[in-house]
Motif scaffolding. Sequence first.
Motif, short mmCIF file in Angstrom:
data_model
loop_
_atom_site.label_atom_id
_atom_site.label_comp_id
_atom_site.label_asym_id
_atom_site.label_seq_id
_atom_site.Cartn_x
_atom_site.Cartn_y
_atom_site.Cartn_z
N PRO A 227 1.11 -1.22 -0.16
CA PRO A 227 0.26 -0.14 0.54
C PRO A 227 0.79 1.41 0.32
O PRO A 227 1.98 1.55 0.94
CB PRO A 227 -0.97 -0.16 1.99
N ALA A 228 0.65 2.10 -0.59
CA ALA A 228 1.52 3.50 -0.55
C ALA A 228 1.49 4.04 0.62
O ALA A 228 2.28 4.96 0.82
CB ALA A 228 0.62 4.72 -1.16
N THR A 229 0.39 3.95 1.58
CA THR A 229 1.03 4.23 3.28
C THR A 229 1.61 3.62 3.99
O THR A 229 2.26 3.89 4.88
CB THR A 229 -0.81 4.44 3.77
N ASP A 230 1.89 2.49 3.89
CA ASP A 230 3.05 1.36 3.96
C ASP A 230 4.81 2.01 4.26
O ASP A 230 5.25 1.61 2.83
CB ASP A 230 3.28 -0.11 3.43
N ILE A 231 5.02 2.81 4.93
CA ILE A 231 6.37 2.91 4.63
C ILE A 231 7.16 2.67 5.59
O ILE A 231 7.09 2.84 6.71
CB ILE A 231 6.23 4.84 4.58
N PRO A 232 8.54 2.49 5.23
CA PRO A 232 9.26 1.52 6.02
C PRO A 232 9.93 2.89 7.39
O PRO A 232 10.15 4.00 6.75
CB PRO A 232 10.46 1.17 5.48
N LEU A 233 9.66 2.10 8.42
CA LEU A 233 9.78 2.71 9.89
C LEU A 233 11.40 3.53 9.30
O LEU A 233 11.14 4.85 9.83
CB LEU A 233 10.03 1.85 10.57
#
Length: 247
Positions: A205-211
């Motif tokens: 998903p576009a909102t899945d940004i690695p920490l």
Amino acid sequence: MANKQAYARKLIYAVMAVLLSISSATAQGGMDSLKSGFENPPENARPRVWWHWMNGNITKEGIKLDLTWMHKIGLGGFQTFDAALSTPQVVKKRLIYMTPEWKDAFKYATTLANQYGLEEAIAGSPGWSETGGPWVQPSQGMKKYVWSKTYVEGGEPFTGRLAHPPSNTGAFQNIGIQDALSSRREGKAIPQFYADSVVVAYRRPATDIPLQSLHPTITSSGGTLDAAMLTDGDLEKTVGVPIPPVG
């Protein structure tokens, strides 16, 4: 007319008295049945207990005393559980698990339990080994699911090696064995087994940004912490945070 009314009232009273006596008798019968069932419950309602055979401290005399007592107090059965821990030897000769002497004692217990009408269950394993033992091959023992992640660019072929999941024996991911009884394993090799299961590919998903891409900074009253430790997937590596002085 008056005589007929008086007769009718007497008839009603008589019917009511009969119904009342029947109802009372039924209620009394129900109470008697409940009391009797509680005092002498059927076999399927009787309690069962764990029966621990601790560290080979077993004799046929002790078996008979235990089972006779279980039968006398009205138990419905038991589950035999062979365990050890640090139980000291209290009999002249310990009966080691699955030796001919142990099997003979177990057969005696089973036969006597059957004579007493006691239901017998058997634990799935000796000790606290959780349905396992040295005779169980690692490939046939209980297992855990482990996983790893590999991020790739979509819309084009991928050639490379996927990150290898943890392969050590333990409870979860790369956490090793943390058992209060693990000291007993000293000098013994820990069983190892690993096999690939499945590869799952899906669009992130576009909102899945690695920490780690956000470059977080962690501060605490005990000093600076390495934020990478929160995202490297290593659950064995830890860091202590000192308690600051009061005030």
